[in-house]
Design an enzyme around this catalytic site. Structure first.
Site, PDB file in Angstrom:
ATOM      1  NE  ARG A  76      18.261  18.286  28.499  1.00 21.11           N
ATOM      2  CZ  ARG A  76      18.231  18.502  29.900  1.00 21.11           C
ATOM      3  NH1 ARG A  76      17.055  18.543  30.675  1.00 21.11           N
ATOM      4  NH2 ARG A  76      19.409  18.573  30.433  1.00 21.11           N
ATOM      5  CG  ASP A 105      16.436  17.393  33.925  1.00 22.14           C
ATOM      6  OD1 ASP A 105      17.440  18.061  33.430  1.00 22.14           O
ATOM      7  OD2 ASP A 105      16.000  17.302  35.092  1.00 22.14           O
ATOM      8  CD  GLU A 146      21.226  16.757  32.366  1.00 14.62           C
ATOM      9  OE1 GLU A 146      21.971  17.917  32.620  1.00 14.62           O
ATOM     10  OE2 GLU A 146      20.302  16.496  33.107  1.00 14.62           O
ATOM     11  CB  SER A 198      32.633  13.178  37.653  1.00 13.20           C
ATOM     12  OG  SER A 198      31.515  14.158  38.324  1.00 13.20           O
ATOM     13  CG  HIS A 204      20.167  24.813  30.191  1.00 11.39           C
ATOM     14  ND1 HIS A 204      20.273  23.565  29.413  1.00 11.39           N
ATOM     15  CD2 HIS A 204      19.734  24.340  31.376  1.00 11.39           C
ATOM     16  CE1 HIS A 204      19.839  22.688  30.072  1.00 11.39           C
ATOM     17  NE2 HIS A 204      19.391  23.061  31.368  1.00 11.39           N
ATOM     18  CG  ASP A 205      22.296  22.939  33.532  1.00 10.10           C
ATOM     19  OD1 ASP A 205      21.935  23.537  34.033  1.00 10.10           O
ATOM     20  OD2 ASP A 205      21.942  21.814  33.156  1.00 10.10           O
TER      21      ASP A 205
END
Length: 852
Positions: free
Chosen positions: A629, A631, A656, A660, A738-739
């Protein structure tokens, strides 16, 4: 719109080529020209030049002022801005929200206290051009020392900065060495007010920039409040690149009688189109002028290029031109010019058309493109295919040229070729692994029978995020998870995502320091090895959370800046990007967005990539990770990710790419194509070797469920509106992590509607991810049933969705003709026809059926 095509296996393409050859080798000299045309289709993009204007003007009196930011290019422009208050020394990367009285009409707040977004409105016309402006009123008696902003193009999602940094308008005394300050040349007094009288006062940004250098935040002196504010006006150049739906077709044939290349260009672009062109005589790609004669309507431009006006065809819908070129030339290079400020090219590069008959198709030209559509192809099997194509073209070219051809025969041949190509695409895209219980065991189903590419998995993965924001606090998370491995396997999970394993400045692991030190707040390296081994024993693969964008330093440089690293990877400041002013790196400019909390790593440095590849391979071998994963992948180019994937060969990888969504005055737009295109562009940059979290789908589910707008779950073409609707095999779907959830709660899913979200992602294509907090909660039984339905019916990442309803209060779909589902309080029941449906599971506002 996006179209992705992977290259089929060599054997399949070769057989397809042989089939074409057998059918048409005796009657198709046309094919040589046709093949050249395919090679020269490229992605068209407008490059339009304009300007950003910044004015600081006095209002009614000395205390009231107005900052006016404008843009000369048409579009949906938004000013993303904030302020800096007295006493904010050393907080260069942080903004504060302005007081309400400063906010222009239509402004919306971003997060709780981060920034403001204000729309630019169409204002007066300047010299025949439309202009867009936003005005910010403020009073000098407040404690604000500066206004910071960037300009955002809502249509494309692009951000425009000042020399790679935020624009900064100081309202008090400032230092000229602050590189992003605007209005640096004040001195002509207060703004006179008449816009047309200022032609002799226009200050070009290039002149202001000559006296500016980057300095660290800590070196600045506190602002002085006793300085006199002066008005100013500045212009900054802006270039916007936009994909277009028009096409340009280029065909090349060789004339045996004249020993010349005959090149033909045709386009459906409106208006007068000028070809700005030249030739290359070797592989250096240097533009040169060819020998005369030139086509009609051709002019020499500065003795460096030629400009030829294309001729309009009858009816006015297309324009075209013919070019006769010597056989010995290497390539024809060109761009298209529509007017003084508008160019069209191949995504910022010149079009490059090889001319030699024995040309080798390099990486750039082994891809064929059409406007606004990207086709990615692997180069793993190209050599044999290219040789076959060369042989085919040579055989066709050697046939005696037929002087007459019936139009119907030519059309029939082209239609047959198009049909064969469509068959090839369809067969390859629908070729997914199929298994029977007699052939393989259940455990073997998880592994693809043929390795297509690293990082893509088998298509049947169901991922568990194995931690939350608080997991580090126990100090023994690995051991706690060790006890839950068998349970996670029994629930149907095939992959688990573990937290970042390295020593970190932040306890959660996302501020890594010594990459080879794997004793973290989650446990020791030995406990991590034991956990990975346990997951493998129960048939679950393990993803490591790799933070590659940034790294915390061990030591300060001579200026007191933390940018010198220790440990096994003892890099110096050459490993840090040069355009993050907070860390004074000596590397190259960043290839993505900067993460201001830590030094951003310069992945363009060969020694950095070498060390990171060795580290990833070490993690694979020493710990046993099966994949990654990745980041904050917005921080560096996706091509570097491909390099890391190729080196470490993970089973599965996901990035990730957090961006927006598109809003208009606080209301989410129905069309989120620009948002998902940005994620798809990143996946494309990796050559499709990694997936990405489908942030688009999560955001749309928020509005659909929270506001009873289930109609949002179908795009304009009746497909899922997220990345899963365009590139499902690379879309990793989720509703919480988690965020967004846990104790952070930055973007929490609508409360009480989590199971509707999971009913959607666990029945749809893509690779679904379930958050740890939801697994070990009251939702566990419902999640287990949904995963069971997915596994039992072999729903996979490329499954086909048929949207049945997308209305205000209900969304319904049928997947692979095996599973039907609905979410929302509205009514839907699958119609009984050739197949009957039985209810498999249900909960609050959702139902799932299986075909009997």
């Amino acid at each position: 719109m996006y179209l992705q095509v992977n290259l089929p296996p060599a054997s399949f393409l070769l057989s397809l080529i042989k089939s074409i050859k057998q059918r048409y080798s005796k009657c198709l000299p046309l094919l040589q020209s046709f093949w050249s045309t395919i090679l020269s289709d490229d992605v068209l993009s407008f490059q339009v030049e304009g300007k950003i204007t910044i004015r600081l003007v006095n209002g009614k009196d000395e205390e009231n002022w107005q900052l006016i930011v404008g843009c000369s290019l048409p579009g949906k422009w938004v000013l993303h801005w904030g302020v800096k208050y007295i006493g904010d020394v050393g907080r260069c990367s942080e903004w504060d929200q302005p007081p309400p009285e400063m906010r222009p009409p239509g402004s919306i707040a971003i997060k709780v206290d981060y920034a403001i977004e204000s729309p630019l409105e169409k204002s007066s016309t300047l010299e025949g051009e439309s202009f867009y402006e936003v005005k910010i009123d403020f009073n000098t008696n407040n404690s604000i020392t500066a206004i910071n902003f960037v300009l955002k193009d809502e249509d494309s999602g692009s951000w425009y900065q000042h020399r790679g940094r935020d624009f900064k308008v100081p309202l008090t005394e400032y230092r000229h060495d602050d590189g992003n300050v605007v209005g640096a040349k004040k001195g002509f007094g207060i703004w006179p007010g008449a816009f047309g009288q200022l032609s002799n006062m226009l200050l070009k940004s290039e002149g202001a920039e000559n006296k500016m250098d980057f300095t660290s935040c800590e070196s600045k002196a506190p602002p002085q409040q006793n300085s006199r504010l002066e008005g100013f006006y500045e212009e900054h150049p802006i270039v916007r690149e936009t994909l277009v739906d028009n096409s340009v077709t280029v065909s090349v044939t060789q004339c045996p009688e004249t020993a010349k290349n005959l090149l033909y260009i045709e386009t459906d672009l409106p208006g007068d189109v000028i070809v700005h062109w030249g030739v290359c005589k070797d592989k250096g790609r240097k533009w040169e002028l060819p020998e005369q004669p030139y086509p009609s309507e051709t002019k020499v431009f500065k003795n460096k290029a030629l400009r030829t006006l294309l001729q309009r065809k009858e009816g006015g819908t297309c324009s075209s031109g013919s070019f006769t070129l010597d056989v010995g030339l290497t390539a024809f290079v060109f761009a298209l010019k529509l007017n003084e400020n508008t160019w069209l090219n191949n995504m910022g590069k010149d079009f490059y058309i090889p001319l030699s008959s024995s040309r080798v198709l390099n990486k750039e030209h082994s891809q064929s493109h059409s406007a606004n559509k990207t086709k990615e192809s692997s180069t793993a099997y190209t050599d044999g295919i290219i040789n076959e194509i060369r042989n085919l073209v040579s055989d066709i070219a050697s046939e005696k040229s037929r002087k007459t051809k019936i139009k119907e025969a030519q059309e029939s041949i082209l239609q047959e070729i198009e049909k064969l190509a469509a068959e090839a695409y369809s067969i390859f895209r629908s070729a997914i692994p199929t298994f029977t219980e007699e052939e393989v065991s259940e455990a073997e189903v998880l592994k693809p029978s043929v390795k297509i590419a690293s990082g893509t998995g088998s298509g049947f993965e169901v991922v568990c995020q194995g931690f939350n924001w608080e997991s580090h606090k126990s100090g023994r998370w690995y051991m706690e998870l060790h006890q839950k491995a068998a349970e996670l396997s029994s629930l149907g999970f095939t992959v688990v995502w573990l937290p970042p394993p390295t020593e970190s400045v932040s306890p959660e692991g996302y501020m890594p320091k010594d990459l080879y030190n794997l004793n973290s707040r989650y446990g020791s390296i030995d406990e991590l090895k034991s956990l990975v081994k346990r997951f493998h024993e129960v048939g679950i693969m393990v993803l490591g959370d790799a933070v590659l964008n940034h790294r915390c330093a061990h030591y300060k440089n001579q200026n007191g800046i933390w940018n010198i690293f220790g440990g096994r990877l003892n890099w110096d400041d050459r490993a840090v990007v040069a355009d993050d002013p907070h860390f004074q790196g000596r590397g190259n400019k960043s290839s993505g967005d900067n993460f201001h909390a830590a030094p951003n790593i310069d992945h363009s440095q060969e020694f950095v990539r070498k060390d990171l590849k060795e580290w990833l391979c070490w993690l694979r071998q020493e710990i046993g990770y099966d994949g990654w994963r990745l980041d904050f992948v917005r921080g560096f180019w996706g091509g570097y990710v491909k390099d890391y994937i190729d080196a470490s060969e993970p089973y599965f990888a996901v990035g990730e790419y957090w961006d927006s969504l598109n809003y208009t005055y606080g209301e989410m737009d129905h069309n989120q194509d620009a948002h998902r295109q940005r994620i798809v562009d990143w996946i494309n940059a990796t050559n499709g070797c990694a997936g990405a979290f489908d942030v688009t789908t999560k955001g749309i589910l928020h509005s659909a469920l929270e506001r009873y707008e289930y109609w949002r779950l179908s795009d304009e073409k009746g497909k899922p509106p997220g990345v899963v609707g365009w590139w499902p095999s690379r879309a990793v779907t989720f509703i919480e992590n988690h965020d967004t959830g846990s104790t952070q709660g930055h973007w929490r899913f609508p409360g009480g509607k989590e199971m509707q979200g999971y009913a959607y992602i666990l029945t749809h294509p893509g690779t679904p991810t379930v958050f740890y907090d939801h697994i070990f909660s009251d939702y566990q039984s419902e999640l287990s049933k949904l995963i069971s339905v997915r596994t039992r019916n072999k729903i996979h990442c490329r499954s086909i969705v048929k949207v049945m309803k997308a209305e205000r209060d209900v969304y319904a779909a049928i997947i692979d003709e095996k599973v039907a589902m609905k979410i929302g309080p509205g009514y839907y029941e699958p119609q009984t026809g050739p197949q009957k449906w039985s209810l498999a599971t249900e909960g609050k506002d959702y139902k799932v059926w299986e075909a009997s």
